[in-house]
Write a protein that holds these residues in place. Structure first.
Motif, PDB file in Angstrom:
ATOM      1  N   THR A  60       4.078 -63.432 -22.602  1.00  7.43           N
ATOM      2  CA  THR A  60       3.109 -63.979 -23.560  1.00  7.43           C
ATOM      3  C   THR A  60       3.689 -65.011 -24.524  1.00  7.43           C
ATOM      4  O   THR A  60       2.994 -65.948 -24.901  1.00  7.43           O
ATOM      5  N   ALA A  61       4.914 -64.820 -24.952  1.00  6.85           N
ATOM      6  CA  ALA A  61       5.506 -65.708 -25.962  1.00  6.85           C
ATOM      7  C   ALA A  61       5.921 -67.031 -25.310  1.00  6.85           C
ATOM      8  O   ALA A  61       6.077 -67.100 -24.095  1.00  6.85           O
ATOM      9  N   PRO A  62       6.092 -68.082 -26.126  1.00  2.58           N
ATOM     10  CA  PRO A  62       6.444 -69.387 -25.544  1.00  2.58           C
ATOM     11  C   PRO A  62       7.897 -69.445 -25.071  1.00  2.58           C
ATOM     12  O   PRO A  62       8.700 -70.247 -25.548  1.00  2.58           O
ATOM     13  N   CYS A  63       8.226 -68.569 -24.114  1.00  3.14           N
ATOM     14  CA  CYS A  63       9.557 -68.569 -23.496  1.00  3.14           C
ATOM     15  C   CYS A  63       9.621 -69.720 -22.491  1.00  3.14           C
ATOM     16  O   CYS A  63       8.645 -69.982 -21.794  1.00  3.14           O
ATOM     17  N   GLN A  64      10.778 -70.339 -22.422  1.00  3.92           N
ATOM     18  CA  GLN A  64      10.946 -71.392 -21.416  1.00  3.92           C
ATOM     19  C   GLN A  64      11.733 -70.848 -20.236  1.00  3.92           C
ATOM     20  O   GLN A  64      12.655 -70.055 -20.402  1.00  3.92           O
ATOM     21  N   GLY A  65      11.365 -71.299 -19.037  1.00  6.50           N
ATOM     22  CA  GLY A  65      12.136 -70.996 -17.840  1.00  6.50           C
ATOM     23  C   GLY A  65      12.686 -72.298 -17.290  1.00  6.50           C
ATOM     24  O   GLY A  65      11.950 -73.274 -17.198  1.00  6.50           O
ATOM     25  N   HIS A  66      13.956 -72.311 -16.972  1.00 10.61           N
ATOM     26  CA  HIS A  66      14.549 -73.539 -16.434  1.00 10.61           C
ATOM     27  C   HIS A  66      15.263 -73.250 -15.118  1.00 10.61           C
ATOM     28  O   HIS A  66      15.911 -72.209 -14.985  1.00 10.61           O
ATOM     29  N   ILE A  67      15.128 -74.175 -14.195  1.00  6.37           N
ATOM     30  CA  ILE A  67      15.975 -74.136 -13.003  1.00  6.37           C
ATOM     31  C   ILE A  67      17.224 -74.905 -13.391  1.00  6.37           C
ATOM     32  O   ILE A  67      17.178 -76.125 -13.584  1.00  6.37           O
ATOM     33  N   SER A  68      18.308 -74.177 -13.546  1.00  4.35           N
ATOM     34  CA  SER A  68      19.484 -74.821 -14.115  1.00  4.35           C
ATOM     35  C   SER A  68      20.391 -75.394 -13.033  1.00  4.35           C
ATOM     36  O   SER A  68      20.959 -76.462 -13.207  1.00  4.35           O
ATOM     37  N   GLY A  69      20.529 -74.683 -11.912  1.00  2.00           N
ATOM     38  CA  GLY A  69      21.345 -75.209 -10.821  1.00  2.00           C
ATOM     39  C   GLY A  69      20.807 -74.768  -9.476  1.00  2.00           C
ATOM     40  O   GLY A  69      20.447 -73.609  -9.306  1.00  2.00           O
ATOM     41  N   VAL A  70      20.701 -75.700  -8.525  1.00  2.00           N
ATOM     42  CA  VAL A  70      20.208 -75.344  -7.180  1.00  2.00           C
ATOM     43  C   VAL A  70      21.103 -75.862  -6.068  1.00  2.00           C
ATOM     44  O   VAL A  70      20.703 -75.927  -4.915  1.00  2.00           O
ATOM     45  N   VAL A  71      22.339 -76.251  -6.386  1.00  2.33           N
ATOM     46  CA  VAL A  71      23.203 -76.813  -5.346  1.00  2.33           C
ATOM     47  C   VAL A  71      24.522 -76.052  -5.184  1.00  2.33           C
ATOM     48  O   VAL A  71      25.259 -76.289  -4.222  1.00  2.33           O
ATOM     49  N   ASP A  72      24.832 -75.148  -6.093  1.00  2.78           N
ATOM     50  CA  ASP A  72      26.161 -74.536  -6.075  1.00  2.78           C
ATOM     51  C   ASP A  72      26.165 -73.286  -5.211  1.00  2.78           C
ATOM     52  O   ASP A  72      25.973 -72.166  -5.699  1.00  2.78           O
ATOM     53  N   ILE A  73      26.348 -73.488  -3.910  1.00  5.77           N
ATOM     54  CA  ILE A  73      26.242 -72.410  -2.932  1.00  5.77           C
ATOM     55  C   ILE A  73      27.185 -71.266  -3.271  1.00  5.77           C
ATOM     56  O   ILE A  73      28.322 -71.507  -3.704  1.00  5.77           O
ATOM     57  N   PRO A  74      26.721 -70.004  -3.125  1.00  4.87           N
ATOM     58  CA  PRO A  74      25.393 -69.621  -2.636  1.00  4.87           C
ATOM     59  C   PRO A  74      24.416 -69.299  -3.770  1.00  4.87           C
ATOM     60  O   PRO A  74      23.299 -68.876  -3.481  1.00  4.87           O
ATOM     61  N   ASN A  75      24.785 -69.519  -5.015  1.00  8.75           N
ATOM     62  CA  ASN A  75      23.932 -69.038  -6.100  1.00  8.75           C
ATOM     63  C   ASN A  75      23.117 -70.110  -6.794  1.00  8.75           C
ATOM     64  O   ASN A  75      23.688 -71.075  -7.329  1.00  8.75           O
ATOM     65  N   ALA A  76      21.805 -69.922  -6.795  1.00  8.34           N
ATOM     66  CA  ALA A  76      20.972 -70.666  -7.721  1.00  8.34           C
ATOM     67  C   ALA A  76      21.192 -70.082  -9.110  1.00  8.34           C
ATOM     68  O   ALA A  76      21.539 -68.903  -9.240  1.00  8.34           O
ATOM     69  N   CYS A  77      20.994 -70.875 -10.145  1.00 10.48           N
ATOM     70  CA  CYS A  77      21.062 -70.385 -11.517  1.00 10.48           C
ATOM     71  C   CYS A  77      19.765 -70.745 -12.235  1.00 10.48           C
ATOM     72  O   CYS A  77      19.368 -71.911 -12.246  1.00 10.48           O
ATOM     73  N   ALA A  78      19.101 -69.725 -12.768  1.00  6.60           N
ATOM     74  CA  ALA A  78      17.890 -69.946 -13.559  1.00  6.60           C
ATOM     75  C   ALA A  78      18.133 -69.384 -14.950  1.00  6.60           C
ATOM     76  O   ALA A  78      18.933 -68.457 -15.124  1.00  6.60           O
ATOM     77  N   THR A  79      17.439 -69.960 -15.933  1.00  6.86           N
ATOM     78  CA  THR A  79      17.607 -69.466 -17.300  1.00  6.86           C
ATOM     79  C   THR A  79      16.251 -69.174 -17.934  1.00  6.86           C
ATOM     80  O   THR A  79      15.258 -69.840 -17.653  1.00  6.86           O
ATOM     81  N   LEU A  80      16.264 -68.133 -18.754  1.00 12.22           N
ATOM     82  CA  LEU A  80      15.079 -67.726 -19.516  1.00 12.22           C
ATOM     83  C   LEU A  80      15.420 -67.965 -20.982  1.00 12.22           C
ATOM     84  O   LEU A  80      16.375 -67.375 -21.497  1.00 12.22           O
ATOM     85  N   TRP A  81      14.650 -68.820 -21.630  1.00 10.89           N
ATOM     86  CA  TRP A  81      14.897 -69.200 -23.020  1.00 10.89           C
ATOM     87  C   TRP A  81      13.973 -68.399 -23.914  1.00 10.89           C
ATOM     88  O   TRP A  81      12.771 -68.653 -23.951  1.00 10.89           O
TER      89      TRP A  81
END
Ligand code: ZN
Length: 409
Positions: A355-376
């Motif tokens: 509900t709150a104005p949290c931001q979600g970001h796709i931070s990295g999608v190339v560093d095999i094998p892990n994607a990195c996402a962030t919740l602000w």
């Protein structure tokens, strides 16, 4: 003064309104027409059409009839709009009705659609959020209040026949790869509970059987649930039918990126004030396949965040290849675990992220094998300090409320 071109009555069923529909189909008749440059107001039901009540039981969320959603107001015709044009829509303002200043957030039962964290929260839950001018707070989630970044979860133009066929074909193909899955891989056309606006008779029945569900976002926009598509933004929609056929609904008082709780953001009935213009042949001129938009000049000034990282390793420790969905889930689960240290239940923490104005970001999608996402997570929405320090987290007294839960029968 802008005309209210679509009026609704919250005391009546959406099915008693012929200016509402809940499927996408090119033949749904336009219910109101405006001229380019004219501003106008459209009233909307909440996305479930009033199925969820302002009370302290989650039984309505558990028993919700999902074949009914989403109830959209429209379609609205814009004089002169033709296939291939862009409809430039200014979202001038949005509000709740003065006699209905509340919204709801919930998580569906795993047996009725589930959601993003359904393995962790298998039961239906609900919290009610009171709307106090531009702010909101919940008796079910103490210790937090914030300004709404108010927006339509769902807005877009009617598809053409070709566009509809394309959607149905590709979604059915995906669905058929695992037809028994829960939640299902796609929401296919379903005439049960279809509301086709002013269509009647055999024509109505045929359209109801093939009309696209309103569940996913598609090329026309639709159920994008973008929190930043807020009042003050300007959107450019592809036009596929004469007049455009703009429909809107699923108004949100506020939502965190991802609408992870799924039922949904802070869902409300209300009104939206808009203006439409036409850019002739805009789709080809600008190479547009999906909508583009410019955000509002006004957003809540929550500029301090605690940012949670997540990678594409799931809860069982299994490695996934650059999977952003799993990475974002981990970031959200990490934030929930953290908030629990301050006294929140997992369900309250999950409700805050939805509900709150949290931001979600796709931070990295190339560093095999892990994607990195962030919740602000905005820190200023809390009544207390949530930053880490040497003394450890201070447990808050949050005994004033709890998110309502309704176990499956
Ligand atoms: Zn919604």
């Amino acid at each position: 003064m802008a005309d209210t071109i679509i009026k609704i009555d919250l005391d009546k069923s959406p099915y008693e309104h012929d200016n509402i529909h809940n499927r996408w189909h090119p033949d749904i008749p336009i219910v109101a027409t405006v001229n380019p440059g004219e501003d106008f107001i459209v009233e909307c039901m909440d996305w479930t059409g009033g199925q969820i009540k302002n009370d302290d039981s989650a039984a309505d969320v558990r028993d919700v009839i999902l074949e009914q959603v989403h109830f959209l107001s429209g379609p609205i015709g814009v004089n002169g709009a033709k296939p291939g044009d862009l409809l430039e829509v200014d979202i001038l303002d949005i509000g709740a009705f003065q006699n209905n200043l509340w919204g709801f957030n919930g998580f569906f039962s795993r047996n009725n659609g589930g959601g993003f964290l359904t393995e962790h929260f298998p039961d239906a839950h609900k919290s009610i959020w009171d709307i106090e001018g531009m702010f909101t707070r919940s008796r079910h989630v103490p210790g937090v209040n914030f300004a709404g970044l108010i927006h339509p979860g769902l807005i877009g133009c009617l598809p053409s026949r070709d566009e509809l066929n394309k959607w149905n074909t590709r979604e059915e193909k995906l669905f058929n790869t695992d037809p028994e899955r829960t939640p299902p891989l796609a929401a296919l056309p379903n005439e049960y509970c279809a509301h086709m606006g002013r269509m009647k008779g055999d024509e109505r029945d045929a359209a109801a059987a093939e009309g696209a569900r309103t569940v996913p976002p598609r090329e026309h926009g639709g159920n994008c649930d973008i929190k930043d598509l807020s009042r003050g933004s300007k959107v450019y929609f592809p036009v596929y039918v004469d007049g455009g056929g703009l429909s809107v609904g699923d108004l949100h008082f506020s939502q965190g990126d991802g609408e992870i709780t799924f039922c949904g953001a802070i869902e409300m009935a209300g009104w939206i004030h808009m203006r439409a213009n036409v850019i002739k042949d805009g789709m080809a001129k600008y190479g547009i396949k999906n909508p583009i938009f410019k955000p509002s000049p006004i957003t809540p000034a929550y500029n301090d965040h605690l940012i949670f990282e997540g990678i594409s390793v799931d809860e069982a420790g299994e490695q996934h290849y650059l999977d952003v969905h799993i990475a974002y889930r981990q970031a959200c689960l990490n934030a929930i675990e953290y908030l629990k240290k301050f006294g929140y239940s997992g369900a309250q923490a999950y409700a805050i992220l939805g509900t709150a104005p949290c931001q979600g970001h796709i931070s990295g999608v190339v560093d095999i094998p892990n994607a990195c996402a962030t919740l602000w997570l905005p820190t200023q929405i809390f009544d207390f300090d949530i930053s880490p320090n040497a003394n450890g987290p201070k447990k808050q007294d949050l005994s004033a409320g709890a998110v309502c839960v309704a176990p499956d029968l």
